[in-house]
Design an enzyme around this catalytic site. Structure first.
Site, mmCIF file in Angstrom:
data_model
loop_
_atom_site.group_PDB
_atom_site.id
_atom_site.type_symbol
_atom_site.label_atom_id
_atom_site.label_comp_id
_atom_site.label_asym_id
_atom_site.label_seq_id
_atom_site.Cartn_x
_atom_site.Cartn_y
_atom_site.Cartn_z
ATOM 1 N N SER A 1 0.804 -1.224 0.000
ATOM 2 C CA SER A 1 0.000 0.000 0.000
ATOM 3 C C SER A 1 0.835 1.272 0.000
ATOM 4 O O SER A 1 0.326 2.349 -0.322
ATOM 5 C CB SER A 1 -0.950 0.012 1.195
ATOM 6 O OG SER A 1 -0.237 0.152 2.406
ATOM 7 N N LYS B 1 0.676 4.911 6.608
ATOM 8 C CA LYS B 1 0.128 5.671 5.485
ATOM 9 C C LYS B 1 0.764 7.069 5.499
ATOM 10 O O LYS B 1 1.564 7.394 6.357
ATOM 11 C CB LYS B 1 -1.403 5.802 5.587
ATOM 12 C CG LYS B 1 -2.165 4.497 5.745
ATOM 13 C CD LYS B 1 -2.115 3.626 4.500
ATOM 14 C CE LYS B 1 -2.905 2.343 4.704
ATOM 15 N NZ LYS B 1 -2.770 1.409 3.566
#
Length: 274
Positions: free
Chosen positions: A60, A115
């Site tokens: 990701s 993230k």
């Protein structure tokens, strides 16, 4: 005038200064145990409050972080200020920070994610064809992937993901039920507005990242820190995250031991995370 003779007794073997020093330098088992315990306490304190090591299990955050990267995470700089540690360097989250945090989902409260912070409280955010618009300005993000017509359905344009937040109901596109209910209350016009005490975060690999678009905002108190650098990186299969049985884990550990030298990404050692 008589001179009194003074007899000098020969030194005993126990009086040898070199031997005395050697005896003094000899560490007893109890002292050795005390040294080990002290080092263990220092290590546990450092990993609990200052630095912590993690492993990247998914794609990701590619190309910023690869599967198998092991970053050292600073748990001090982004920690909320405290009275007892007023001397520690603290600051708030900045747009663009790579952050480590507990996923804001009651079903997986212990799941730790990595993230990039896209929006801070008060920011207005929307995406068009995968491009982030922050407070009305298109962002130049060379590290972020965009939808592409390369034959891979995962990379193809997705109206919910790439034109966020323009389509409802979001559960049809993989969003959690709780976020599907909450999301509309944060939309003003075309934008998602970040509320106080929250951060909006997305992965750099935008077409393969399950992030804030699918489960909402990150509470400030969920943030653990930020990755500093990669101390070790090992080529790891993308599906390793799904191999959770004891046998599969032991098998992968054996694989690592056998291929520690030829499958370590030496060029990523001490690579700074930005």
């Amino acid at each position: 005038m008589s001179t009194k003779a003074v007899e000098i007794a020969p030194e005993s073997p126990d009086a040898n200064p070199v031997q005395k020093i050697q005896q003094e330098d000899t560490e007893t088992p109890l002292e050795g145990l005390a040294s080990i315990c002290f080092m263990l306490v220092v290590y546990l304190f450092a990993t609990a409050f200052i630095f912590q090591n993690f492993e990247i299990p998914s794609a990701s955050m590619e190309k910023t972080l690869l599967i198998g990267d092991h970053p050292l995470v600073d748990r001090v700089i982004l920690a909320p200020p405290s009275k007892w540690a007023f001397f520690m360097p603290n600051r708030d989250i900045h747009r663009g920070d790579v952050i480590v945090f507990f996923k804001p989902n009651p079903e997986t409260p212990d799941l730790i994610l990595v993230k990039r912070a896209i929006g801070i409280p008060g920011d207005r955010i929307h995406l068009r064809n995968g491009i982030v618009y922050l407070n009305g300005v298109a962002q130049n993000e060379p590290q972020a992937s965009k939808p592409a017509d390369d034959g891979d359905p995962q990379h193809a344009f997705n109206p919910y993901r790439d034109d966020f937040p323009s389509i409802a109901p979001s559960t049809d596109y993989g969003a959690t039920e709780s976020w599907s209910v909450e999301e509309p209350s944060h939309i003003q016009g075309d934008d998602l507005v970040v509320p106080p005490g929250k951060i909006f975060a997305m992965g750099d690999n935008r077409t393969e990242s399950l992030d804030g678009r699918f489960w909402g905002f990150v509470p400030r108190e969920n943030i653990l820190g930020r990755p500093l650098f990669i101390y070790w990186s090992f080529k790891t299969p993308a599906d390793q995250i799904n191999k959770t049985s004891l046998g599969e884990r032991i098998g992968f550990m054996a694989h690592v031991l056998i291929h520690i030298f030829d499958q370590t990404r030496w060029n990523r050692t001490l690579h700074i995370v930005r």
